[in-house]
Design a protein around this motif. Structure first.
Motif, PDB file in Angstrom:
ATOM      1  N   ARG A  48       0.820  -1.215   0.000  1.00  0.00           N
ATOM      2  CA  ARG A  48       0.000   0.000   0.000  1.00  0.00           C
ATOM      3  C   ARG A  48       0.851   1.261   0.000  1.00  0.00           C
ATOM      4  NH1 ARG A  48      -4.115   2.044   4.861  1.00  0.00           N
ATOM      5  NH2 ARG A  48      -4.364   4.175   4.050  1.00  0.00           N
ATOM      6  N   TYR A  49       1.842   1.307   0.881  1.00  0.00           N
ATOM      7  CA  TYR A  49       2.560   2.572   1.063  1.00  0.00           C
ATOM      8  C   TYR A  49       3.687   2.788   0.052  1.00  0.00           C
ATOM      9  CZ  TYR A  49      -0.265   3.266   5.159  1.00  0.00           C
ATOM     10  OH  TYR A  49      -1.341   3.455   5.984  1.00  0.00           O
ATOM     11  N   THR A  50       4.180   1.717  -0.569  1.00  0.00           N
ATOM     12  CA  THR A  50       5.103   1.916  -1.692  1.00  0.00           C
ATOM     13  C   THR A  50       4.352   2.554  -2.852  1.00  0.00           C
ATOM     14  OG1 THR A  50       6.483   0.026  -1.029  1.00  0.00           O
ATOM     15  CG2 THR A  50       6.679   0.791  -3.295  1.00  0.00           C
ATOM     16  N   ALA A  51       3.131   2.069  -3.097  1.00  0.00           N
ATOM     17  CA  ALA A  51       2.290   2.655  -4.145  1.00  0.00           C
ATOM     18  C   ALA A  51       1.929   4.097  -3.789  1.00  0.00           C
ATOM     19  CB  ALA A  51       1.034   1.814  -4.336  1.00  0.00           C
ATOM     20  N   TYR A  52       1.599   4.342  -2.528  1.00  0.00           N
ATOM     21  CA  TYR A  52       1.268   5.692  -2.056  1.00  0.00           C
ATOM     22  C   TYR A  52       2.432   6.639  -2.304  1.00  0.00           C
ATOM     23  CZ  TYR A  52       0.046   9.285   1.503  1.00  0.00           C
ATOM     24  OH  TYR A  52      -0.239  10.451   2.184  1.00  0.00           O
ATOM     25  N   GLY A  53       3.627   6.204  -1.954  1.00  0.00           N
ATOM     26  CA  GLY A  53       4.803   7.045  -2.139  1.00  0.00           C
ATOM     27  C   GLY A  53       5.069   7.358  -3.601  1.00  0.00           C
ATOM     28  N   ALA A  54       4.896   6.353  -4.463  1.00  0.00           N
ATOM     29  CA  ALA A  54       5.146   6.548  -5.900  1.00  0.00           C
ATOM     30  C   ALA A  54       4.149   7.540  -6.498  1.00  0.00           C
ATOM     31  CB  ALA A  54       5.064   5.205  -6.630  1.00  0.00           C
ATOM     32  N   ILE A  55       2.865   7.404  -6.143  1.00  0.00           N
ATOM     33  CA  ILE A  55       1.834   8.311  -6.663  1.00  0.00           C
ATOM     34  C   ILE A  55       2.056   9.725  -6.124  1.00  0.00           C
ATOM     35  CG2 ILE A  55      -0.624   8.826  -6.702  1.00  0.00           C
ATOM     36  CD1 ILE A  55      -1.122   5.775  -6.505  1.00  0.00           C
ATOM     37  N   ALA A  56       2.357   9.818  -4.837  1.00  0.00           N
ATOM     38  CA  ALA A  56       2.577  11.137  -4.223  1.00  0.00           C
ATOM     39  C   ALA A  56       3.776  11.845  -4.849  1.00  0.00           C
ATOM     40  CB  ALA A  56       2.782  10.982  -2.710  1.00  0.00           C
ATOM     41  N   GLY A 208       6.420   6.261   1.696  1.00  0.00           N
ATOM     42  CA  GLY A 208       6.823   5.361   0.623  1.00  0.00           C
ATOM     43  C   GLY A 208       8.268   4.934   0.746  1.00  0.00           C
ATOM     44  N   ALA A 209       9.140   5.877   1.132  1.00  0.00           N
ATOM     45  CA  ALA A 209      10.557   5.541   1.326  1.00  0.00           C
ATOM     46  C   ALA A 209      10.718   4.542   2.466  1.00  0.00           C
ATOM     47  CB  ALA A 209      11.355   6.812   1.611  1.00  0.00           C
ATOM     48  N   LEU A 210       9.966   4.741   3.540  1.00  0.00           N
ATOM     49  CA  LEU A 210      10.018   3.812   4.678  1.00  0.00           C
ATOM     50  C   LEU A 210       9.527   2.424   4.260  1.00  0.00           C
ATOM     51  CD1 LEU A 210       8.572   6.158   7.473  1.00  0.00           C
ATOM     52  CD2 LEU A 210      10.937   5.356   7.298  1.00  0.00           C
ATOM     53  N   ALA A 211       8.419   2.397   3.500  1.00  0.00           N
ATOM     54  CA  ALA A 211       7.850   1.118   3.061  1.00  0.00           C
ATOM     55  C   ALA A 211       8.795   0.381   2.124  1.00  0.00           C
ATOM     56  CB  ALA A 211       6.508   1.360   2.368  1.00  0.00           C
ATOM     57  N   LEU A 212       9.449   1.134   1.241  1.00  0.00           N
ATOM     58  CA  LEU A 212      10.387   0.531   0.297  1.00  0.00           C
ATOM     59  C   LEU A 212      11.540  -0.152   1.032  1.00  0.00           C
ATOM     60  CD1 LEU A 212      10.627   0.294  -2.772  1.00  0.00           C
ATOM     61  CD2 LEU A 212      12.085   2.324  -2.739  1.00  0.00           C
ATOM     62  N   ALA A 213      11.989   0.469   2.126  1.00  0.00           N
ATOM     63  CA  ALA A 213      13.078  -0.112   2.916  1.00  0.00           C
ATOM     64  C   ALA A 213      12.646  -1.405   3.611  1.00  0.00           C
ATOM     65  CB  ALA A 213      13.557   0.905   3.954  1.00  0.00           C
ATOM     66  N   LEU A 214      11.319  -1.580   3.797  1.00  0.00           N
ATOM     67  CA  LEU A 214      10.809  -2.761   4.496  1.00  0.00           C
ATOM     68  C   LEU A 214      10.468  -3.920   3.556  1.00  0.00           C
ATOM     69  CD1 LEU A 214       8.425  -1.054   7.094  1.00  0.00           C
ATOM     70  CD2 LEU A 214      10.609  -2.168   7.573  1.00  0.00           C
ATOM     71  N   VAL A 215      10.515  -3.676   2.242  1.00  0.00           N
ATOM     72  CA  VAL A 215      10.139  -4.711   1.274  1.00  0.00           C
ATOM     73  C   VAL A 215      10.932  -6.016   1.453  1.00  0.00           C
ATOM     74  CG1 VAL A 215      10.185  -5.334  -1.182  1.00  0.00           C
ATOM     75  CG2 VAL A 215       9.211  -3.146  -0.460  1.00  0.00           C
ATOM     76  N   PRO A 216      12.284  -5.972   1.589  1.00  0.00           N
ATOM     77  CA  PRO A 216      13.021  -7.236   1.769  1.00  0.00           C
ATOM     78  C   PRO A 216      12.557  -8.023   2.994  1.00  0.00           C
ATOM     79  CG  PRO A 216      14.525  -5.430   1.263  1.00  0.00           C
ATOM     80  CD  PRO A 216      13.206  -4.815   1.541  1.00  0.00           C
ATOM     81  N   PHE A 217      12.284  -7.327   4.099  1.00  0.00           N
ATOM     82  CA  PHE A 217      11.831  -8.003   5.320  1.00  0.00           C
ATOM     83  C   PHE A 217      10.444  -8.611   5.112  1.00  0.00           C
ATOM     84  CE2 PHE A 217      14.698  -4.577   6.577  1.00  0.00           C
ATOM     85  CZ  PHE A 217      15.636  -5.274   7.324  1.00  0.00           C
TER      86      PHE A 217
END
Length: 321
Positions: A48-56, A208-217
């Motif tokens: 959700r928040y990676t998409a949010y960050g990209a759109i924003a 979005g930046a925070l969510a992107l950092a959490l993707v590997p986990f």
């Protein structure tokens, strides 16, 4: 009615309208964990928040410099805190609560948000005294108790340790969103050179930046095997949540926060609870029970009595831009 009273009344009516619209959109968030029950809460959050960050970021890119000129280190840290606690932590806990305990019990606990935010907001300068808000608070609590009584009745959805863990996650989500609602309103009251919409988009970029950092986990923590169709559904729902709940819902909420005092902002969160329950009934293909219908009446009465308590001129927090 004098001109000042008319202005205050118009701002209050507009603010309530924005709050209802935000609640109707945010209520959809409670369905996402049920629709994507095969994915972990952390995966739902990162999607959700990676998409949010990209759109924003795409929306802000053409005017990035103008939108960020007024921001200093303190403001960026504030955005990071709002993104982490109010978005990432909140949605992980909310998704966990829905998957473990169900939509009803989660809605119950989140339904206490108006009480927690209103009590905290009553300490702000110019806020309506807490004693005038007591009828509204009592009605809200009574409504939440009705929902809780119904949710805790044997239903086959969750029992024992699973239900308890769901309840604890919902309580954590309540704490996270209470902090977010109060902190975000106070930031908007201080920032006169940043529009409510830009603040929402900037929150999205940081989240979005925070969510992107959490993707590997998130990927490492998922041991299930998903078909390509599952991933397409995951991507579609994540994008829809980002566009509707995070972009549109947050923009409406921020506009409302600049029109209403914090004590009334807290009451507006009730609409999220009401719409979440309605969507839950539709999802479960059933009408509300007697207790749930009574809860509706009590929660709506709580909002109305809070609005009436703000009937006399009260200075709203901040100014719309």
């Amino acid at each position: 009615m004098n001109r000042a009273s008319l202005s205050t009344s118009s701002r209050t009516a507009a603010g309530i309208g924005y709050g209802m619209a935000a609640g109707a959109i945010w209520g959809l968030v409670f369905l996402a964990p049920a629709l994507l029950h095969g994915f972990t809460p952390l995966e739902l959050t990162t999607g959700r928040y990676t998409a949010y960050g990209a759109i924003a970021l795409a929306l802000l890119a053409p005017r990035w410099r103008a939108a960020t000129d007024a921001l200093g280190r303190r403001e960026w840290l504030g955005l990071a805190g709002l993104g982490l606690v109010g978005n990432v932590v909140y949605f992980v806990l909310l998704s966990s609560a829905v998957q473990l305990g169900g939509i009803a019990i989660t809605s119950l606990v989140v339904g206490f948000l108006p009480v927690t935010v209103t009590v905290i907001g009553s300490r702000d300068h110019g806020a309506v005294p807490l004693r005038r808000l007591l009828p509204s608070i009592v009605l809200c609590i009574a409504g939440a108790v009705c929902i809780g009584w119904q949710a805790l009745l044997p239903s086959g959805h969750a029992t024992g340790t699973r239900a308890l863990l769901g309840l604890l996650c919902a309580c954590g989500a309540l704490a996270a969103w209470t902090w977010y609602a109060v902190s975000n309103s106070r930031w908007l009251a201080r920032l006169h050179d940043v529009s409510a919409h830009d603040w929402s988009l900037l929150t999205g970029v940081v989240t979005g930046a925070l969510a992107l950092a959490l993707v590997p986990f998130a990927l490492l923590g998922d041991t299930a095997c998903h078909a390509s169709g599952d991933w397409l559904r995951f991507g579609g729902i994540s994008a829809a949540l980002a566009l509707l709940a995070s972009i549109t819902g947050n923009a409406l909420w921020n506009r409302m926060s600049r029109l209403l005092p914090l004590t009334l902002v807290g009451q507006m969160i009730l609409f999220e609870t009401l719409f979440a329950l309605i969507y839950g009934f539709v999802w479960e293909h059933r009408p509300p029970t007697t207790l749930e219908a009574l809860a509706f009446v009590l929660l709506v009465a709580g909002v109305i009595t809070c609005v009436l308590a703000h009937g006399e001129a009260v200075d709203p927090i901040g100014a719309e831009s």
